[in-house]
Write a protein that holds these residues in place. Structure first.
Motif, PDB file in Angstrom:
ATOM      1  N   SER A 350       0.833  -1.205   0.000  1.00 58.98           N
ATOM      2  CA  SER A 350       0.000   0.000   0.000  1.00 58.98           C
ATOM      3  C   SER A 350       0.866   1.252   0.000  1.00 58.98           C
ATOM      4  O   SER A 350       0.570   2.229  -0.705  1.00 58.98           O
ATOM      5  N   ARG A 351       1.932   1.237   0.790  1.00 60.31           N
ATOM      6  CA  ARG A 351       2.815   2.404   0.852  1.00 60.31           C
ATOM      7  C   ARG A 351       3.490   2.656  -0.491  1.00 60.31           C
ATOM      8  O   ARG A 351       3.610   3.810  -0.935  1.00 60.31           O
ATOM      9  N   ALA A 352       3.924   1.576  -1.154  1.00 61.20           N
ATOM     10  CA  ALA A 352       4.561   1.728  -2.461  1.00 61.20           C
ATOM     11  C   ALA A 352       3.590   2.286  -3.488  1.00 61.20           C
ATOM     12  O   ALA A 352       3.950   3.142  -4.306  1.00 61.20           O
ATOM     13  N   LEU A 353       2.347   1.835  -3.458  1.00 56.85           N
ATOM     14  CA  LEU A 353       1.359   2.327  -4.418  1.00 56.85           C
ATOM     15  C   LEU A 353       0.958   3.765  -4.106  1.00 56.85           C
ATOM     16  O   LEU A 353       0.664   4.537  -5.026  1.00 56.85           O
ATOM     17  N   ARG A 354       0.944   4.146  -2.844  1.00 62.18           N
ATOM     18  CA  ARG A 354       0.667   5.543  -2.519  1.00 62.18           C
ATOM     19  C   ARG A 354       1.757   6.461  -3.051  1.00 62.18           C
ATOM     20  O   ARG A 354       1.491   7.584  -3.492  1.00 62.18           O
ATOM     21  N   LEU A 395       3.853  -9.086  -6.868  1.00 63.32           N
ATOM     22  CA  LEU A 395       4.586  -8.274  -7.843  1.00 63.32           C
ATOM     23  C   LEU A 395       3.686  -7.863  -8.992  1.00 63.32           C
ATOM     24  O   LEU A 395       3.708  -6.700  -9.438  1.00 63.32           O
ATOM     25  N   CYS A 396       2.882  -8.799  -9.486  1.00 63.75           N
ATOM     26  CA  CYS A 396       1.961  -8.481 -10.573  1.00 63.75           C
ATOM     27  C   CYS A 396       0.914  -7.462 -10.132  1.00 63.75           C
ATOM     28  O   CYS A 396       0.509  -6.594 -10.921  1.00 63.75           O
ATOM     29  N   ALA A 397       0.490  -7.567  -8.872  1.00 63.43           N
ATOM     30  CA  ALA A 397      -0.473  -6.597  -8.355  1.00 63.43           C
ATOM     31  C   ALA A 397       0.137  -5.194  -8.336  1.00 63.43           C
ATOM     32  O   ALA A 397      -0.530  -4.213  -8.681  1.00 63.43           O
ATOM     33  N   TYR A 398       1.398  -5.095  -7.940  1.00 66.10           N
ATOM     34  CA  TYR A 398       2.058  -3.783  -7.925  1.00 66.10           C
ATOM     35  C   TYR A 398       2.154  -3.220  -9.336  1.00 66.10           C
ATOM     36  O   TYR A 398       1.858  -2.034  -9.565  1.00 66.10           O
ATOM     37  N   ARG A 399       2.540  -4.060 -10.281  1.00 60.95           N
ATOM     38  CA  ARG A 399       2.660  -3.585 -11.660  1.00 60.95           C
ATOM     39  C   ARG A 399       1.298  -3.190 -12.225  1.00 60.95           C
ATOM     40  O   ARG A 399       1.153  -2.153 -12.882  1.00 60.95           O
ATOM     41  N   HIS A 400       0.267  -3.994 -11.954  1.00 59.55           N
ATOM     42  CA  HIS A 400      -1.075  -3.712 -12.464  1.00 59.55           C
ATOM     43  C   HIS A 400      -1.609  -2.386 -11.920  1.00 59.55           C
ATOM     44  O   HIS A 400      -2.084  -1.533 -12.679  1.00 59.55           O
ATOM     45  N   TRP A 401      -1.514  -2.190 -10.614  1.00 60.54           N
ATOM     46  CA  TRP A 401      -2.072  -0.976 -10.027  1.00 60.54           C
ATOM     47  C   TRP A 401      -1.224   0.249 -10.349  1.00 60.54           C
ATOM     48  O   TRP A 401      -1.750   1.373 -10.391  1.00 60.54           O
ATOM     49  N   THR A 402       0.058   0.062 -10.627  1.00 62.15           N
ATOM     50  CA  THR A 402       0.870   1.185 -11.111  1.00 62.15           C
ATOM     51  C   THR A 402       0.339   1.677 -12.450  1.00 62.15           C
ATOM     52  O   THR A 402       0.216   2.889 -12.676  1.00 62.15           O
ATOM     53  N   TYR A 403      -0.003   0.728 -13.329  1.00 64.02           N
ATOM     54  CA  TYR A 403      -0.563   1.119 -14.625  1.00 64.02           C
ATOM     55  C   TYR A 403      -1.929   1.789 -14.452  1.00 64.02           C
ATOM     56  O   TYR A 403      -2.217   2.804 -15.088  1.00 64.02           O
ATOM     57  N   VAL A 404      -2.759   1.239 -13.578  1.00 59.63           N
ATOM     58  CA  VAL A 404      -4.090   1.811 -13.357  1.00 59.63           C
ATOM     59  C   VAL A 404      -3.980   3.243 -12.827  1.00 59.63           C
ATOM     60  O   VAL A 404      -4.695   4.153 -13.264  1.00 59.63           O
ATOM     61  N   ASP A 425      -5.577   4.415 -24.057  1.00 61.81           N
ATOM     62  CA  ASP A 425      -4.952   3.093 -24.019  1.00 61.81           C
ATOM     63  C   ASP A 425      -4.107   2.839 -25.264  1.00 61.81           C
ATOM     64  O   ASP A 425      -3.036   2.234 -25.186  1.00 61.81           O
ATOM     65  N   ARG A 426      -4.582   3.318 -26.444  1.00 62.68           N
ATOM     66  CA  ARG A 426      -3.798   3.135 -27.669  1.00 62.68           C
ATOM     67  C   ARG A 426      -2.495   3.920 -27.605  1.00 62.68           C
ATOM     68  O   ARG A 426      -1.450   3.447 -28.071  1.00 62.68           O
ATOM     69  N   ARG A 427      -2.535   5.113 -27.003  1.00 63.48           N
ATOM     70  CA  ARG A 427      -1.313   5.905 -26.866  1.00 63.48           C
ATOM     71  C   ARG A 427      -0.343   5.223 -25.897  1.00 63.48           C
ATOM     72  O   ARG A 427       0.868   5.208 -26.118  1.00 63.48           O
ATOM     73  N   LEU A 428      -0.883   4.654 -24.818  1.00 65.33           N
ATOM     74  CA  LEU A 428      -0.020   4.029 -23.825  1.00 65.33           C
ATOM     75  C   LEU A 428       0.610   2.741 -24.332  1.00 65.33           C
ATOM     76  O   LEU A 428       1.600   2.269 -23.766  1.00 65.33           O
ATOM     77  N   GLU A 429       0.040   2.152 -25.395  1.00 59.50           N
ATOM     78  CA  GLU A 429       0.655   0.963 -25.977  1.00 59.50           C
ATOM     79  C   GLU A 429       2.050   1.266 -26.518  1.00 59.50           C
ATOM     80  O   GLU A 429       2.889   0.373 -26.633  1.00 59.50           O
TER      81      GLU A 429
END
Length: 445
Positions: A350-354, A395-404, A425-429
């Protein structure tokens, strides 16, 4: 600079100090500072971080390097003659934990860092001969991952047990100077080194233009502070545990310590209960207090082999252990055996995502390429520490929520996002974030 001494001479001296300390185990060494010469200071300068924050004098590493030879010779003369004056450390605060708490960090001047590093290079060779295998913090060739693996292996060999988690309150701020000097004098009595350590302990702290001189504590952030903390806890905890606790146990037990973070595991519950009571008194004897809400005893025994997979009922299910940012728990291996697994502590995730949320909010105006590069570094850095076997889901959760989070704030750069979210989303690709990788995998050769 012409005629620069070879680093090999420093290595030879360090081996000589280590041999002397090994042969004179338990004896106070009185002649060490003569090893600190210009070559020694030059090597200390080379090992000192150059991009750190500046101290109270505002001098950077680049400014110090402009006349490096003269600066080091002057520093050597002042250190040996006793005229060196340790400047106060500049105190700043960084976030700690999940509830807005702040941790004080002391920032010495660059020259002070160099001299502290030189003294650390001497003391390391002395105390590495004394430190025990249960200690992993801030030691050459040892790391957090090694401490975690040591806990896992020893706990697995015992089939789990009863774990005592101890949280020391403000450890670095509460180390008693008189007791620390007394402990140091048992092994080191060189006049120059003892005098320098005394000056650093009495240098004081500058905060908001005001200098204070506390009677206890070593500022976190100082080069020598981790070593002094290790020396203090080596006597207060490690030696005491091996010398006085282990022989009195009814079953097996072990200690794993990284700096002031440590856990003790016992085969029998009665041993855990007795030691939990005694360790609080032991720490209090040396001026340290434990956090009552974070100090606990946890039943961490391996579930029965025929357990269906849930680890028993809620009443009998083994607890979890938090150590160095990871939650340890019992789970099934691929072959169906009970093993100790690790995952990122929820509070750390949680701290890392904040931190990601705050950065994206404050820097959403930057070009997409710059944002992508920074977030990619965050993901790789997160995986470098937390990327252990079995922690892939976190780890995947951290990467996923970083993108979100990134996508959320990019969508708020303008009231009218071209093409809506689909267009974004097309630009972020074109700027993909790296995948989460288990960097330290036991399956990777």
């Amino acid at each position: 600079m012409a005629g620069m001494p070879s680093p090999g001479t420093v290595s030879t001296k360090r081996r000589r100090i280590a041999k002397l300390a090994r042969e004179m185990s338990g004896v106070a060494l009185t002649s060490l500072s003569h090893h600190i010469d210009f070559a020694w200071l030059l090597e200390a300068y080379r090992r000192t971080r150059k991009d750190g924050a500046t101290g109270v004098d505002g001098q950077t590493a680049a400014e110090y390097e402009r006349d490096l030879e003269r600066n080091l010779l002057s520093l050597l003369d002042r250190a040996k003659s006793g005229t060196y004056r340790a400047p106060p450390v500049r105190r700043t605060h960084i976030p700690k934990g999940t509830r807005g708490a702040m941790r004080p960090i002391g920032i010495p001047t660059f020259e002070d860092k160099v001299l502290q590093r030189a003294v650390v290079m001497v003391l390391e060779e002395v105390y590495e001969q004394d430190f025990l295998d249960c200690s992993y913090g801030f030691r050459r060739g040892r790391s957090q991952h090694m401490a975690l693996e040591s806990f896992r292996k020893q706990a697995m060999a015992m089939g789990g047990g009863h774990v005592v988690e101890v949280d020391v309150k403000s450890f670095f701020d509460e180390i008693d100077h008189a007791l620390l000097r007394e402990i140091l004098s048992q092994r080191v009595r060189d006049g120059v080194i003892v005098r320098l350590i005394g000056k650093w302990l009495n240098a004081g702290v500058m905060e908001e233009g005001c200098v204070t001189h506390p009677d206890s504590g070593t500022p976190q952030g100082g080069v020598i502070s981790p070593l002094l903390a290790n020396v203090f806890l080596h006597e207060v905890l490690d030696t005491w545990f091996v010398r006085d606790v282990l022989p009195r146990l009814r079953g097996r037990g072990f200690l794993v310590r990284f700096a002031d973070d440590f856990v003790m595991c016992f085969e029998r519950e009665v041993d855990a209960q007795r030691v939990m009571e005694v360790v609080v008194k032991r720490l209090a004897k040396y001026g340290l207090a434990v956090h009552p809400g974070k100090t606990r005893q946890v039943t961490f025994r391996r579930p029965p082999r025929d357990d269906g997979g849930a680890g028993g009922t809620r009443a009998t299910r083994p607890g979890t252990i938090d150590l160095l940012g990871f939650t340890h728990y019992w789970g099934r291996s691929r072959r169906g055996y009970w093993v100790i697994k690790k995952k990122t502590m929820s509070s750390r995730l949680s701290r890392a995502l904040r931190a990601v949320w705050t950065w994206c909010q404050e820097n959403r105006h930057l070009p997409l390429a710059d944002q992508q590069a920074h977030l990619a570094r965050k993901i790789r850095g997160h995986c470098e520490y937390y990327g252990l076997t079995g922690n892939g889901r976190a780890l995947c959760a951290y990467r996923h929520w970083t993108y979100v989070i990134w996508r959320w704030w990019l969508n708020r750069r303008s009231r009218h996002t071209r093409g809506g979210l689909a267009g974004l989303d097309r630009r972020l690709e074109r700027y993909p974030l790296p995948n989460a990788v288990v960097v330290h995998s036991v399956y990777r050769t």
